[in-house]
Design an enzyme around this catalytic site. Sequence first.
Site, PDB file in Angstrom:
ATOM      1  N   ASP A   1       0.850  -1.184   0.000  1.00 60.21           N
ATOM      2  CA  ASP A   1       0.000   0.000   0.000  1.00 60.21           C
ATOM      3  C   ASP A   1       0.891   1.242   0.000  1.00 60.21           C
ATOM      4  O   ASP A   1       1.731   1.414   0.888  1.00 60.21           O
ATOM      5  CB  ASP A   1      -0.892   0.001   1.244  1.00 60.21           C
ATOM      6  CG  ASP A   1      -2.075   0.953   1.110  1.00 60.21           C
ATOM      7  OD1 ASP A   1      -2.076   1.752   0.162  1.00 60.21           O
ATOM      8  OD2 ASP A   1      -2.985   0.893   1.956  1.00 60.21           O
TER       9      ASP A   1
ATOM     10  N   ASP B   1      -3.553   2.499  -5.571  1.00 55.59           N
ATOM     11  CA  ASP B   1      -2.360   2.532  -4.724  1.00 55.59           C
ATOM     12  C   ASP B   1      -2.193   1.286  -3.860  1.00 55.59           C
ATOM     13  O   ASP B   1      -1.452   1.287  -2.887  1.00 55.59           O
ATOM     14  CB  ASP B   1      -2.393   3.770  -3.820  1.00 55.59           C
ATOM     15  CG  ASP B   1      -3.634   3.828  -2.939  1.00 55.59           C
ATOM     16  OD1 ASP B   1      -4.506   2.943  -3.062  1.00 55.59           O
ATOM     17  OD2 ASP B   1      -3.736   4.771  -2.127  1.00 55.59           O
ATOM     18  N   GLU B   2      -2.857   0.189  -4.246  1.00 49.19           N
ATOM     19  CA  GLU B   2      -2.880  -0.993  -3.393  1.00 49.19           C
ATOM     20  C   GLU B   2      -2.748  -2.264  -4.237  1.00 49.19           C
ATOM     21  O   GLU B   2      -3.430  -2.416  -5.249  1.00 49.19           O
ATOM     22  CB  GLU B   2      -4.202  -1.004  -2.614  1.00 49.19           C
ATOM     23  CG  GLU B   2      -4.333  -2.070  -1.573  1.00 49.19           C
ATOM     24  CD  GLU B   2      -5.678  -1.974  -0.855  1.00 49.19           C
ATOM     25  OE1 GLU B   2      -5.832  -2.670   0.160  1.00 49.19           O
ATOM     26  OE2 GLU B   2      -6.569  -1.219  -1.323  1.00 49.19           O
TER      27      GLU B   2
END
Length: 392
Positions: free
Chosen positions: A10, A104-105
Amino acid sequence: MVQRYIAHFDLDSFFVSVEVLRDPSLKGKAVIVGGSPERGVVAACSYAARKFGVHSAMPMKRALQLCPHAILLKGTRGEYSRYSRIVTEIIAAKAPLFEKASIDEFYIDLTGMDKYFNPYQWTIDLRQEIIDKTELPISFGLAANKMVAKIATDEAKPNGYLYVHPGMEQAFLAPLAVNKIPGVGKQTFTTLQAMSIYKIGDILKFTPETLERKLGKYGSELHQKAQGIHHGVVTAEHEAKSISTENTFHENVLDEEYLHMQLVRMTERVAYELRQDEKMAGCVAVKIRYPDFTTTSKQMTISYTFSDDELLQAATDLFQKLYKKGTPVRLLGVRLTDFVSDGVQGNLFVDADKKANLYKAIDDVKNKFGKQALNKARTVPLPKKDVPPEEE
């Protein structure tokens, strides 16, 4: 039984971190990225802002009450998409199997790879490579399943990493607040607190049957999660499907205005399907086939979005680059790819009560009355000048 190894990555305060790269003077300051002060929501905030109680998805008005000295940024969507793709490319080049869960993960499945390398050291090395190439802070958790890996990442932040060794899942989870479990929302959290359940370990003081009486079927699922049991699988990136539509015309079409009308209609259709899947797209493609069956196509990467107007702008630009003016068209198609989950990211830089809610209202009407219940004015043919319009 084969030992599973799942890593969860993350990017820390991703949007803020990108803004700091663009303007280093923001480092260490209270920064909020999101919509307008009056009607927007917080898309991301720095750790300095979090100390005042600010968090993502919070109404911007409330955030500025808690942290009035915060620096408010509307954000640079194109840069976030660009950095997200850079990180994706780094992971794709190294990972045997990965899932891009959001902008973003990421989840990476390293099951079976312990025959060839140490999964923990491999994950540490990958994190360092991402930091070296992007200068972005990133955290990871490594565990035997997706849920524990995600929780481990949250515990490792900011800019750290944590490995929950196989067999240690329950011990790791027990002292953590019960709302650390993904899926435990405000209502469930309130119900659990009323039962004197504050820590994840407290859940196991109750039988699955007791929890079911209080929480329904989710009660037994929660009992399993408290033991560190989770069966979710990492979905391979290459298995992500595209959403597309094509129209082969009964007669070859020379009318450019009519072609634009069809382009709007098709883009609106695939955008609707995208939102129904709760996704955003990062790539748009247009295909044109001429009467001699010559077929041309072109695609464009865009900032992740689910909005008709943004997708249509890309589709229109592609059409203009592809279309041979004055040439009849046999087939026209629009395709969306490169999906991520929408979450709060879908309305980052527009007021929450405007575009995102507008599309929700439109989609609700379509779901109730059919997809053709609402259409853009551009998809409705205008009456010819020499023919009076029909009476309503």
